[in-house]
Design an enzyme around this catalytic site. Structure first.
Site, PDB file in Angstrom:
ATOM      1  N   ASP A  74      -8.801   0.823  -4.988  1.00  0.00           N
ATOM      2  CA  ASP A  74      -7.829   1.534  -4.418  1.00  0.00           C
ATOM      3  C   ASP A  74      -6.516   1.281  -4.949  1.00  0.00           C
ATOM      4  O   ASP A  74      -5.570   0.939  -4.315  1.00  0.00           O
ATOM      5  CB  ASP A  74      -7.722   0.991  -2.815  1.00  0.00           C
ATOM      6  CG  ASP A  74      -6.820   2.289  -2.083  1.00  0.00           C
ATOM      7  OD1 ASP A  74      -6.667   3.180  -2.715  1.00  0.00           O
ATOM      8  OD2 ASP A  74      -6.679   1.697  -1.030  1.00  0.00           O
ATOM      9  N   GLY A  84      -4.616   0.539   3.172  1.00  0.00           N
ATOM     10  CA  GLY A  84      -6.171   1.153   3.284  1.00  0.00           C
ATOM     11  C   GLY A  84      -6.928  -0.051   4.256  1.00  0.00           C
ATOM     12  O   GLY A  84      -7.803   0.674   5.047  1.00  0.00           O
ATOM     13  N   PHE A  85      -6.437  -0.983   4.418  1.00  0.00           N
ATOM     14  CA  PHE A  85      -7.303  -1.941   5.238  1.00  0.00           C
ATOM     15  C   PHE A  85      -6.709  -2.435   6.318  1.00  0.00           C
ATOM     16  O   PHE A  85      -7.115  -3.484   7.019  1.00  0.00           O
ATOM     17  CB  PHE A  85      -7.690  -3.231   4.155  1.00  0.00           C
ATOM     18  CG  PHE A  85      -8.597  -2.775   3.146  1.00  0.00           C
ATOM     19  CD1 PHE A  85     -10.010  -2.601   3.094  1.00  0.00           C
ATOM     20  CD2 PHE A  85      -7.965  -2.694   1.892  1.00  0.00           C
ATOM     21  CE1 PHE A  85     -10.535  -2.051   2.207  1.00  0.00           C
ATOM     22  CE2 PHE A  85      -8.431  -2.319   0.811  1.00  0.00           C
ATOM     23  CZ  PHE A  85      -9.760  -2.016   0.921  1.00  0.00           C
ATOM     24  N   GLY A  86      -5.557  -2.268   6.580  1.00  0.00           N
ATOM     25  CA  GLY A  86      -4.580  -2.471   7.587  1.00  0.00           C
ATOM     26  C   GLY A  86      -3.108  -2.490   7.633  1.00  0.00           C
ATOM     27  O   GLY A  86      -2.661  -1.788   6.713  1.00  0.00           O
ATOM     28  N   LYS A 141      -0.677  -9.344   6.536  1.00  0.00           N
ATOM     29  CA  LYS A 141      -1.706  -7.856   6.601  1.00  0.00           C
ATOM     30  C   LYS A 141      -2.753  -8.214   7.591  1.00  0.00           C
ATOM     31  O   LYS A 141      -3.311  -9.150   7.689  1.00  0.00           O
ATOM     32  CB  LYS A 141      -2.426  -7.870   5.182  1.00  0.00           C
ATOM     33  CG  LYS A 141      -3.343  -6.715   5.308  1.00  0.00           C
ATOM     34  CD  LYS A 141      -3.268  -5.997   3.814  1.00  0.00           C
ATOM     35  CE  LYS A 141      -3.416  -4.571   3.916  1.00  0.00           C
ATOM     36  NZ  LYS A 141      -3.233  -3.946   2.673  1.00  0.00           N
ATOM     37  N   LEU A 167       5.717  -3.121   7.557  1.00  0.00           N
ATOM     38  CA  LEU A 167       6.219  -2.805   6.044  1.00  0.00           C
ATOM     39  C   LEU A 167       5.694  -1.445   5.611  1.00  0.00           C
ATOM     40  O   LEU A 167       6.081  -0.590   4.719  1.00  0.00           O
ATOM     41  CB  LEU A 167       6.009  -3.985   4.999  1.00  0.00           C
ATOM     42  CG  LEU A 167       6.873  -5.256   5.191  1.00  0.00           C
ATOM     43  CD1 LEU A 167       6.261  -6.070   4.200  1.00  0.00           C
ATOM     44  CD2 LEU A 167       8.293  -4.541   4.740  1.00  0.00           C
ATOM     45  N   GLY A 168       4.415  -1.330   6.239  1.00  0.00           N
ATOM     46  CA  GLY A 168       3.632  -0.321   5.586  1.00  0.00           C
ATOM     47  C   GLY A 168       2.330  -0.248   6.317  1.00  0.00           C
ATOM     48  O   GLY A 168       1.913  -1.154   6.688  1.00  0.00           O
TER      49      GLY A 168
END
Ligand SMILES: *[C@@H]1O[C@H](CO)[C@@H](O)[C@H](O)[C@H]1NC(C)=O
Ligand SMILES: *[C@@H]1O[C@H](CO)[C@@H](O)[C@H](O)[C@H]1NC(C)=O
Ligand SMILES: *[C@@H]1O[C@H](CO)[C@@H](O)[C@H](O)[C@H]1NC(C)=O
Ligand SMILES: *[C@@H]1O[C@H](CO)[C@@H](O)[C@H](O)[C@H]1NC(C)=O
Ligand SMILES: *[C@@H]1O[C@H](CO)[C@@H](O)[C@H](O)[C@H]1NC(C)=O
Ligand SMILES: *[C@@H]1O[C@H](CO)[C@@H](O)[C@H](O)[C@H]1NC(C)=O
Ligand SMILES: *[C@@H]1O[C@H](CO)[C@@H](O)[C@H](O)[C@H]1NC(C)=O
Length: 816
Positions: free
Chosen positions: A623, A508-510, A526, A504-505
């Site tokens: 973020d 910042g963290f994974g 995630k 999906l995208g």
């Protein structure tokens, strides 16, 4: 006397009917009977009889006239209610206001009880538009009594709270006993003039909360507080920047101090602020010489000891997490704190310790002289050099115990705590990181031994954990009903083994994948990058904490998976993806008309407010950006990735971080340059998001254009020329009211101001969005210069970290 009694009777019969309800005064021959009112001239307040809640008793009180829900701000006979509707208010022959029960006209239920020199005939009681009931001599116009000097639980604008040394009068708030009983309750709000004056909430005679000491840093959004301290008086007061706003400060019966504002639109009172609420708010939560951290990002426990001090009872402290015993000085017996090479250690950004034990040495003294002053006196335990209104530098010194210190990254000051020579040396050593050669051998031996020990320990823990993991898989979600622990196989099946098609995208963290559980439920998974610097148990704790945060504007965390290489988080799936996929897409942006966009703005603001202050944990997102705002089927915004900053705490210290996680274009200047973060950095990012929503342009997409360095640079320029309307997304212009949009732009500009103190808090933002309250004018925003100069024109000292940046939308910058 008999005549007067007679008169009261007859006047009841006659004047009760003749009484005009639009009057704001009573004079000698008039009475107010239950059912009559005094109404202030501008129709703001009314005085009359009321029964709170389900109570059958009658009280004389003052309430807001324009507020539909009866809200009483003052009560005369709070402890002496009248049974049945038989109260009579009049002025007696001594010129006092007296309240009688109809059944007993001899002994008053309540009286102003002042000695008035004037004769009764010229005394008048008037209800003013400020909500103040005054009794004054009509000839000399001098006030003999006023209700503002005898407050109950509510402080209104213009009222003084505190001490008048000339008359010996002390004004303070006392809570009601319950919602239906205005009797004297257990909580009070008082100013304690000892040392440097402070506001306290008392429970009986015990402090339960302390306000900011001498409010030298007042910045006013809506509530404009002021503080006066001279030989005659010590008091706090506030005024309101918007005269049409109806608001009050009150101490409710449960001991909460609340700032509330009437929201005509919703027909209810909205809470603007309420204390105590954070774990560090209760007075002396971490005991003497303790320091509390409301964010406790870097520890498992909010309490710590000030430098040079250690827990008095380590067992209570570390195991029971009970810090009430406080801390004691290290090496209490062996070294003296005075005249033996001691020094001062800085503790940055704190709510300074209780100042009843402190003395202002001078209002104009350099930090160096302030230190010298403290050093000279052996009982001086700390000092602070405080900037007062940007004009003077006051020197505040403490004698004796340091109580109730807490980190406050927004409004705190630096204090310097006295420590002995040993402590000073230890700290210096830590800083230098260099050890004497002589010690090297010993260190080497110790490290080899401890390395072996650590290896053995880890092997043991690993084996144990492995066993536990197997147990966990069996336990599943049984032990934590609000969150599920997924098996890796379940996740693999759901995401088709993390197939690229399901991606999906990237956050910042994974990386985020779409998944479908065997029961058909769609989820987003995630995969967190590995370097969170956390063990499995720590990770689990964090996830459990985060799972407790529930709000309609936060993405719901369904569970996690802690098997395999990387930990994973499982969220509810948001079919409409993220806000940026609409906003910055030529065809899809027209789906979002102004109403929708406004609702999205308000929703985001509510979500941030929740993580900042309404949940028990104070979380800074760090973020916030349009791609982290997801939209559900109804286009309601939901913030994602909140709380991940806690998991990825890495090597950050209290207020600085070496690892800057964030996205250029959304990061506040103090965060980019100094790695300093606070709730105000989130406010900054929110301001950018708001302006992007209105303009439909990315803040950092302007770098090609010569003239304007960024979207906010351009909008600021146009705003000052009153041309901000030109920047509004053209697909919006037909569906919106220009006034509303411009108001939003103004709020956005307030959020992105360069000065942290000038930026509003999130609660002020929510209030401004939801009301018609007048707004301050914004000052120069940050980053209005060219983007490239952010990096190259840095005035950083060489030791400051330097970030290398090659893309405008990096999601993570690691600095060295
Ligand atoms: C009040 O009433 C008494 C008796 O009716 C009358 O004598 C007196 O003049 C009145 N006072 C005022 C100020 O109206
Ligand atoms: C109030 O008055 C009612 C009747 O008028 C009586 O029954 C009741 O006991 C009274 N309550 C108190 C507390 O005096
Ligand atoms: C009225 O005030 C006097 C002193 O000013 C005090 O002694 C007396 O108790 C007070 N009476 C009432 C009913 O409060
Ligand atoms: C006030 O405190 C007393 C003593 O602790 C307690 O008995 C009483 O219930 C409290 N009252 C209220 C209204 O909380
Ligand atoms: C204090 O009161 C005295 C007398 O009322 C007055 O002369 C003086 O100016 C006052 N001082 C301040 C600082 O207000
Ligand atoms: C705030 O109050 C102070 C003192 O009462 C006043 O001087 C100031 O003008 C007020 N500021 C605003 C913005 O209302
Ligand atoms: C130290 O300060 C305290 C508090 O101000 C004062 O009472 C004491 O006399 C001072 N001692 C010395 C040696 O100056």
């Amino acid at each position: 006397m008999d005549f007067r009694k007679l008169f009261l009777h007859s006047s009841l019969l006659v004047l009760h009917f003749a009484f005009s309800s639009s009057k704001d005064t009573i004079t000698i021959n008039q009475t107010i009977h239950d059912g009559d009112f005094l109404i202030s001239r501008e129709n703001n307040f009314a005085l009359g009889f009321f029964s709170p809640g389900s109570s059958r008793f009658r009280y004389l009180g003052i309430w807001f006239r324009k507020v539909r829900e009866q809200t009483v701000v003052w009560v005369a006979n709070r402890d002496d209610p009248i049974n049945g509707s038989s109260g009579v208010l009049s002025i007696d022959q001594y010129g006092n206001l007296v309240l009688h029960s109809y059944h007993n006209l001899k002994v008053p239920v309540w009286s102003t009880n002042v000695s008035v020199e004037a004769t009764d005939t010229c005394v008048v009681a008037q209800l003013l538009d400020t909500g103040n009931l005054v009794l004054f001599d009509d000839r000399s116009k001098s006030t003999v009594w006023e209700s503002f000097d005898h407050p109950t639980d509510t402080m209104l604008p213009g009222m003084k709270l505190g001490l008048d040394r000339r008359t010996g009068m002390n004004r303070f708030l006392i809570s009601w006993r319950s919602a239906a009983d205005p009797g004297t309750g257990n909580f009070s709000l008082q100013i304690n003039p000892k040392g440097s004056p402070q506001v306290f909430i008392y429970w009986g005679t015990k402090y339960i909360w302390r306000g900011f000491p001498w409010p030298w840093k007042y910045y006013a959004y809506i509530f404009n507080a002021s503080f006066v301290n001279n030989q005659n008086e010590t008091y706090a007061a506030y005024s309101v920047s918007d005269a049409s706003a109806i608001l009050r400060l009150m101490l409710d019966y449960s001991g909460l101090l609340k700032k509330i504002i009437w929201q005509e639109k919703d027909g209810k009172w909205n809470e603007f602020q309420s204390t105590p609420r954070s774990p560090c708010d209760p007075y002396g939560h971490c005991g003497t010489y303790g320091i509390c951290d409301p964010e406790f990002l870097s520890r498992r426990f909010e309490c710590d000891c000030l430098p040079g001090y250690e827990p008095k009872s380590p067992r209570d402290w570390h195991i029971l997490k009970d810090a009430s015993g406080g801390c004691v000085r290290k090496r209490l017996e062996s070294t003296s704190l005075c005249g033996h090479g001691e020094g001062f250690v800085k503790v940055a950004n704190v709510k300074v310790p209780d100042t009843s034990a402190a003395v202002w040495v001078s209002m104009n003294m350099s930090p160096r002289d302030c230190e010298r002053n403290c050093r000279r006196n052996c009982s001086c335990s700390a000092y602070a050099s405080i900037d007062i209104a940007g004009k003077e530098t006051g020197c505040l010194t403490w004698y004796g115990k340091l109580m109730d210190t807490a980190h406050d990254r927004e409004e705190g000051n630096d204090i310097y705590v006295r420590v002995d020579a040993v402590e000073l040396a230890e700290i210096a050593e830590k800083w230098n990181g260099f050890l004497k050669r002589k010690d090297m051998l010993a260190i080497l031996v110790i490290s080899v031994v401890s390395a072996w020990f650590v290896i053995i320990l880890f092997t043991y823990l690993w084996l144990k954990k492995k066993k536990k993991r197997v147990e966990n898989q069996v336990e599943g979600s049984m032990s934590h009903p609000e969150i599920a622990f997924f098996n890796l196989s379940t996740i693999l099946a759901a995401t088709n083994s993390f197939s690229p098609a399901n991606k999906l995208g990237q956050g910042g963290f994974g990386v985020v994948y779409k998944g479908k559980l065997s029961n058909g439920k769609e989820v987003a998974v995630k995969r967190l990058s590995k370097d969170s610097g956390q063990g499995i148990d720590e990770f689990k704790n964090e996830v459990l904490l985060i799972a407790k945060l529930q709000h309609q504007n936060l993405v719901k965390l369904l569970g996690c998976c802690i098997q395999g290489e990387e930990p994973m988080l499982v969220y509810e799936y948001m079919p409409n993806k993220s806000l940026d996929s609409f906003l910055f897409n030529e065809t899809r942006r027209s789906i979002l008309d102004w109403r929708k966009r406004f609702d999205i703005i308000v929703g985001i603001a509510r979500g941030i407010l929740y993580i900042h202050q309404d949940s028990r944990l104070k979380i800074i997102h760090r973020d916030l950006k349009t791609s982290n705002i997801l939209l559900d089927e109804e286009m309601n915004p939901k913030i994602s990735d909140f709380g991940l900053a806690r998991i990825f705490k890495g090597d950050q210290t209290h207020e600085k971080t070496n690892r800057i996680v964030g996205t250029f274009g959304y990061m506040s200047p103090e965060y980019v340059v100094f790695g300093k973060f606070s709730t105000k950095s989130d406010v900054f990012s929110f301001g950018i998001i708001l302006l992007e929503i209105i303009t439909g342009k990315r803040n950092n997409s302007f770098y090609q254009e010569d003239f304007y360095p960024s979207m906010i640079g351009k909008i600021w320029h146009l705003w000052r020329e009153e041309r901000a309307w030109e920047m509004v997304d053209s697909s919006l212009k037909h569906s919106c009211s220009p006034d509303e949009v411009l108001r939003c732009i103004q709020i956005g500009l307030l959020c992105v101001q360069e000065d942290i103190m000038e930026r509003p808090t999130m609660s002020a933002v929510v209030l401004m969005l939801n009301s018609e309250i007048s707004l301050p004018s914004p000052k120069q925003p940050a980053f209005t210069f060219r983007k490239s100069s952010i990096i190259s024109s840095s005035s950083l000292e060489p030791k400051e970290r330097f970030c290398s940046v090659d893309e405008e939308t990096i999601t993570e910058v690691v600095c060295r």
